[in-house]
Scaffold this active site. Structure first.
Site, mmCIF file in Angstrom:
data_model
loop_
_atom_site.group_PDB
_atom_site.id
_atom_site.type_symbol
_atom_site.label_atom_id
_atom_site.label_comp_id
_atom_site.label_asym_id
_atom_site.label_seq_id
_atom_site.Cartn_x
_atom_site.Cartn_y
_atom_site.Cartn_z
ATOM 1 N N GLU A 268 0.864 -1.099 0.016
ATOM 2 C CA GLU A 268 0.050 -0.155 0.049
ATOM 3 C C GLU A 268 1.037 1.153 -0.107
ATOM 4 O OE1 GLU A 268 -1.368 3.105 1.382
ATOM 5 O OE2 GLU A 268 -1.933 2.250 3.169
ATOM 6 N N CYS B 2 -2.582 7.740 4.864
ATOM 7 C CA CYS B 2 -2.510 7.106 3.663
ATOM 8 C C CYS B 2 -3.896 7.646 2.827
ATOM 9 C CB CYS B 2 -2.484 5.768 3.508
ATOM 10 S SG CYS B 2 -3.477 4.601 4.272
#
Length: 499
Positions: A263, A300
C-alpha cells in the site's frame, strides 16, 4: 506503567542481540539503543518460520483463533506501557495511541471470529459423475490453504495497527502463515513491547516459537534479504511509493517471484458537485480542513485534492480559515517532516498559494493551494502524495472538465463525491470513472477513518497499491495469504479436517 526497551530481536522465542546498534529518535523522552538487524538473522528467522509452518500451517482454526485472542489479551495487558513508549517515539497524542491499540486488538479478535466461521476457506465440491458421457467426472474438492512464511514491514504512521501485530500480521497468522516482521526504526520500542505480547501469547497457547519473529533496524540489505529469501512466500508493506516499488521489483526479480502486497500512497481526490457546494459549501470546507489536519495529515487516506467548479468560494474560504487556525503538530520523524517540506516546495512550483505557513524541525502546519484543471492536468507532479496537511483545490471549468480529471487521476485508495439531490445526474456520469480508479468510493464523507470489517477495501489500482485485487484492511485481507488447492479423488482420510 513504565517500559524500558532492551533493544533485542525476537527469533524463535529467543531475544537476540547483535553487535551493532542504533539509537531511537523520540519526539520527546529518552532515546534508547536497539540492535541492528543482519542478513544472518533474516536467514534464521525465515528458517524457523518454515519449520513452524509444518505445524502451525496445519493447525485448527480453533488453535489459531485462541492464539490471536491471546495476542489481543497480552497487548491490552500492556496498554499503559504501550501508550507511554508509543507517544514518546512518535509524538502522537495519548488518545490516538489508545484508539489505535483498540483497533489493533479489535482486528485480531475479528480475524479470530472470522476463521472460526470457516467462510474464508471458500469450500467447493463437484461430486463425481461416473455415468457422464463421453467421460465421467472425478470427485473434485477445493479449499483455500495457507501459503507459508510471510514478511511484514512495519509502517511509520501506524505504530500499532499497521506494524508488529497490525493488519498484515493478523491476517497472515489467521491464515496459518508464520510471520517475520521488519520493525520500523521510527518506533522500535513500540515494536518491541508488542513483540513481547506476541511472545507471551505463543508461550500461553503453545504454538511453535518460530511462528513469529521481529527483526529491528538494519539497512537496505536486511529488507532486501527478507523479500528475496526463498522461504518467504509473500510480503505485506505499507509505506512510500519509492520504497515499496523497490521492494516490489525485488520480489518480481526473484528466481521464484512472490506476491508483494504494497500500500504505497494516494491523494484521495474529492469531487464537489454544484448543488452540494451551493447548499453545504462551508460545512464541507470545514470538514475537509479537519480531515486534512487529522494526525498532522499523516494518513494514507488523507484527502489531498478537492475538485470543484466555479462558485465554490464559500467552500474554499471556510477551509482556508479553518486551516489557518490549526495548531502546529509533531510529525512522526525528522525525515517525514523534511519530506513534507520538500512536498510543499514541489506543489508551490506549480500552484497558487492560498495559505502559507512556516514549518520548522519536526513540526507541521497546513498549506492550501489552488490551480486550474488545465494546469493540474498538465503537471503530473501534482498527482504525487504529499505526506502531511496540505490541500490542493483544483477548479474545473465545467462537468466535462471534471470528468477529464477523473479520467486522468492515477490509482487511488479512495475517491469521494459530495452531492445533493440535484447532483444525481452528474454523479451518475462520474461514478463509473472514479470506480475504475479507487478501492473505496465515498459519498458525502471524508476518507480518513477506515472501518475494519468484512466489506472494507483498503487498496486500489497502482500506485495506491501493487495489487488491485487485494485489501490490507478487513477480513478479505486474509485471502492475500491463501491459495486455492483442488483435491481430485482424494480419500476423506487424507483431506484437511475442514472438509
Amino acid at each position: 506503567m513504565r517500559f524500558t526497551p532492551h533493544g533485542k530481536h525476537l527469533i524463535a522465542g529467543d531475544w537476540v542481540a547483535t553487535e551493532q546498534t542504533f539509537t531511537s529518535e523520540p519526539a520527546h523522552g529518552d532515546a534508547h539503543a536497539f540492535c541492528v538487524g543482519t542478513t544472518s538473522l533474516v536467514d534464521r528467522a525465515c528458517e524457523v518460520g518454515e519449520a513452524a509452518f509444518e505445524t502451525y500451517g496445519y493447525s485448527s482454526a480453533a488453535t489459531r483463533a485462541a492464539f490471536l485472542n491471546a495476542i489481543a489479551d497480552e497487548i491490552e495487558a500492556r496498554g499503559d506501557a504501550i501508550t507511554q513508549i508509543g507517544t514518546q517515539e512518535t509524538g502522537l497524542p495519548e488518545a490516538r495511541l489508545q484508539g489505535e491499540r483498540g483497533r489493533t486488538t479489535g482486528q485480531l479478535r475479528l480475524f479470530a471470529d472470522h476463521i472460526l466461521k470457516g467462510d474464508y476457506l471458500d469450500r467447493r465440491h463437484d461430486p463425481t459423475l461416473p455415468d457422464r458421457a463421453p467421460l465421467p467426472r472425478p470427485d473434485l474438492k477445493m479449499i483455500q490453504r495457507p501459503i507459508g512464511p510471510v514478511a511484514v514491514f512495519g509502517a511509520s504512521n501506524f505504530p500499532l495497527a499497521f506494524s508488529t501485530a497490525g493488519g498484515d500480521t493478523a491476517a497472515a497468522l489467521a491464515a496459518g502463515c508464520p510471520v517475520v516482521v521488519k520493525g520500523h526504526s521510527a518506533h522500535p520500542g513500540t515494536g518491541e513491547i508488542v513483540a513481547e505480547a506476541i511472545h507471551a501469547a505463543i508461550q500461553k497457547t503453545g504454538v511453535p516459537a518460530g511462528t513469529f519473529s521481529l527483526i529491528q533496524g538494519g539497512k537496505r540489505d536486511v529488507g532486501t534479504a527478507l523479500v528475496q529469501h526463498p522461504l518467504i512466500r509473500a510480503v505485506g508493506f505499507t509505506g512510500s511509493l519509492a520504497g515499496g516499488r523497490a521492494l516490489f521489483d525485488l520480489c518480481a526479480a526473484r528466481p521464484e517471484p512472490i506476491p508483494f502486497f504494497g500500500e504505497l500512497g494516494s491523494v484521495n481526490p474529492m469531487f464537489l458537485l454544484p448543488e452540494a457546494v451551493k447548499t453545504r459549501g462551508p460545512e464541507i470546507g470545514a470538514g475537509w480542513a479537519g480531515s486534512l489536519t487529522m494526525g498532522a495529515g499523516q494518513f494514507c487516506t488523507n484527502p489531498g485534492i478537492a475538485v470543484v467548479l466555479p462558485g465554490a468560494d464559500a467552500f474554499v474560504s471556510t477551509a482556508e480559515a479553518a486551516l489557518k487556525d490549526a495548531d502546529a503538530q509533531t510529525m512522526l520523524t525528522d525525515g517525514i517532516a523534511d519530506a513534507y517540506r520538500r512536498g510543499v516546495a514541489r506543489v508551490a512550483d506549480g500552484a497558487t498559494e492560498l495559505l502559507g505557513t512556516s514549518c520548522e524541525g519536526r513540526e507541521a502546519k497546513p498549506y492550501l493551494y489552488k490551480i486550474s484543471a488545465k494546469g493540474w492536468l498538465a503537471n503530473q507532479d501534482l498527482q504525487e502524495e504529499v505526506f502531511g496537511p496540505l490541500g490542493i483545490v483544483v477548479e474545473a471549468e465545467d462537468l466535462e472538465q471534471m470528468a477529464d480529471i477523473a479520467r486522468a487521476i492515477q490509482g487511488q485508495l479512495t475517491c469521494t463525491l459530495h452531492i445533493d439531490d440535484g447532483d444525481t445526474a452528474a454523479a451518475q456520469g462520474l461514478l463509473p470513472l472514479i470506480e475504475r480508479k479507487a478501492g473505496r468510493i465515498l459519498v458525502n464523507g471524508f476518507p480518513t477513518g477506515v472501518e475494519v470489517s468484512d466489506t472494507m477495501v483498503h487498496g486500489g489500482p497502482y500506485p495506491a497499491s501493487t495489487n488491485f485485487g487485494a485489501t490490507s484492511v478487513g477480513t478479505l485481507s486474509i485471502r492475500r495469504f491463501l491459495r486455492p488447492v483442488c483435491y481430485q479423488n482424494v480419500p476423506d482420510a487424507l483431506l484437511p479436517e475442514v472438509f
